[in-house]
Design a protein around this motif. Structure first.
Motif, PDB file in Angstrom:
ATOM      1  N   PRO A  69      46.867  42.292  34.647  1.00  0.00           N
ATOM      2  CA  PRO A  69      48.044  41.621  35.224  1.00  0.00           C
ATOM      3  C   PRO A  69      47.834  41.189  36.669  1.00  0.00           C
ATOM      4  N   SER A  70      47.100  41.994  37.442  1.00  0.00           N
ATOM      5  CA  SER A  70      46.944  41.667  38.862  1.00  0.00           C
ATOM      6  C   SER A  70      46.041  40.467  39.099  1.00  0.00           C
ATOM      7  N   GLU A  71      45.138  40.151  38.168  1.00  0.00           N
ATOM      8  CA  GLU A  71      44.187  39.071  38.402  1.00  0.00           C
ATOM      9  C   GLU A  71      44.545  37.766  37.714  1.00  0.00           C
ATOM     10  N   LYS A  72      45.539  37.782  36.833  1.00  0.00           N
ATOM     11  CA  LYS A  72      45.873  36.559  36.096  1.00  0.00           C
ATOM     12  C   LYS A  72      46.221  35.416  37.040  1.00  0.00           C
ATOM     13  N   LYS A  73      46.843  35.736  38.164  1.00  0.00           N
ATOM     14  CA  LYS A  73      47.237  34.693  39.115  1.00  0.00           C
ATOM     15  C   LYS A  73      46.026  34.005  39.743  1.00  0.00           C
ATOM     16  N   ILE A 107      43.293  33.016  38.064  1.00  0.00           N
ATOM     17  CA  ILE A 107      42.525  32.223  37.101  1.00  0.00           C
ATOM     18  C   ILE A 107      42.413  30.772  37.518  1.00  0.00           C
ATOM     19  N   THR A 108      43.550  30.142  37.807  1.00  0.00           N
ATOM     20  CA  THR A 108      43.493  28.714  38.158  1.00  0.00           C
ATOM     21  C   THR A 108      42.888  28.487  39.542  1.00  0.00           C
ATOM     22  N   ILE A 109      42.964  29.499  40.389  1.00  0.00           N
ATOM     23  CA  ILE A 109      42.467  29.348  41.762  1.00  0.00           C
ATOM     24  C   ILE A 109      40.941  29.356  41.809  1.00  0.00           C
ATOM     25  N   VAL A 110      40.299  30.251  41.041  1.00  0.00           N
ATOM     26  CA  VAL A 110      38.847  30.418  41.176  1.00  0.00           C
ATOM     27  C   VAL A 110      38.042  29.772  40.051  1.00  0.00           C
ATOM     28  N   ARG A 111      38.699  29.402  38.927  1.00  0.00           N
ATOM     29  CA  ARG A 111      37.983  28.661  37.896  1.00  0.00           C
ATOM     30  C   ARG A 111      38.012  27.165  38.208  1.00  0.00           C
ATOM     31  N   LYS A 112      37.251  26.410  37.443  1.00  0.00           N
ATOM     32  CA  LYS A 112      37.122  24.986  37.731  1.00  0.00           C
ATOM     33  C   LYS A 112      37.598  24.118  36.569  1.00  0.00           C
TER      34      LYS A 112
END
Length: 338
Positions: free
Chosen positions: A270-274, A276-281
């Motif tokens: 839950p803590s890392e789902k936010k 996903i869009t920031i660090v993936r491409k």
């Protein structure tokens, strides 16, 4: 996941002084241990007057006339047990003691502690094992100096005389004080667990706190560790014991490791789902392109954020024609194609 059962082993580090024993209870309670454990014995019931001290005992306290003289000074009588139990209850920690002879088992049975600890030295003591098993209560057994066959024989005796497999912990252990790192062999816990299908733990006599913490990471569900108020005190076990701040640190690290072990399923937390869009491409255009362009790999670049078409879909886009002219850096979307 059940929390690791943590036994803070005061043992004989009270030096025969009840006030010191009370301070040990306070230190264990403050550190957050589940149990503070002492030792219950009558010297004449466990050792002959001719028995020599262990090498580490001679090193730590000097050579006396033998084990008997050393142990006689460290006995706790019945009244002392009641006093220490009351103190533990007052401070919110459970009292525990290891019996080293049959009469001491009777004494502890009357105190109704609800948990038994069998020390390594009694793992080949048939009458002792039977009497512990008759109590039909949760039991922890240390296995220092033992072969796998001896461990198995002790388990069979316990189970045959009333102990429950579900309420039994078998602790891997080495009885050298302190234990050299090369002699720890933590992986032996796996062999015990796989062979007997039983809960495993670790009773530690190394210097420092890294080994018991590692044991929890490897699956230990019970940890026992000696502690003292001051390693420089006179006595057989002080030098291989933790001081209060180290005990506190060990328990804190174990509780963190328990949280970190978490679930077996690999999935975003839950803590890392936010993130996903920031660090993936996503797939973007590398340069300006006119309408009707048939895309090639050289036209595309993978850039953050990751809220567009995934780079894993790259092959699906090759050869598709653009519906409109698009600028360099444009984040591609399905509606961009004819």
């Amino acid at each position: 996941m059940q929390p690791t059962l943590i036994i803070a082993e005061a043992g004989v580090n009270h030096n025969g002084d009840l006030n010191l024993a009370k301070e040990l209870i306070a230190a264990a309670a403050m550190a957050g241990a589940d149990y503070v454990k002492f030792q219950t014995f009558k010297a004449e019931k466990i050792v002959s007057k001719k028995a020599k001290q262990a090498e580490y005992q001679v090193k730590n306290i000097g050579e006396s006339s033998g084990q008997f003289e050393m142990l006689k000074k460290l006995e706790l009588d019945v009244d002392a047990h009641h006093i220490l139990m009351e103190e533990a209850d007052r401070l919110g920690i459970k009292f525990l003691s290891t019996a080293f002879d049959l009469d001491s088992i009777d004494l502890l049975a009357e105190l109704d502690l609800g948990l038994w600890k069998i020390p390594s030295g009694e793992i080949t003591n048939l009458p002792y094992l039977r009497k512990i098993a008759f109590q039909q209560e949760p039991t922890v057994i240390s296995t220092g100096m033992s072969t796998l066959e001896e461990v198995g024989a002790a388990i069979e005796i316990l189970l045959a005389h009333g102990a429950s497999r579900e309420k039994l912990w078998v602790l891997h252990c080495n009885t050298e004080y302190p234990t050299p790192m090369k002699d720890v062999h933590l992986r032996a816990m796996y062999q015990i667990q796989e062979t007997f299908g039983i809960k495993v733990g670790y009773s530690d006599h190394t210097l420092g706190i890294e080994v018991p913490v590692a044991a929890v990471a490897m699956g230990a569900t019970c940890i026992e560790k000696h502690f003292t108020l001051d390693r420089n005190m006179q006595g057989p076990d002080h030098k291989a014991s933790l001081e209060p701040d180290e005990l506190n640190q060990m328990i804190s690290m174990i509780r963190n490791i328990e949280l970190a072990l978490g679930e077996k399923e690999k999935k975003p937390s839950p803590s890392e789902k936010k993130n996903i869009t920031i660090v993936r491409k996503s797939i973007h255009l590398k340069h300006d392109l006119p309408a009707g362009t048939s895309l090639t790999a050289e036209d595309l670049i993978m850039l953050r954020p990751g809220d567009g078409i995934s780079p894993m879909k790259l092959e699906d886009l090759l050869g598709k024609e653009l519906r409109h002219p698009l600028k360099s850096g444009h984040k591609l979307a399905i509606q961009d194609f004819s």
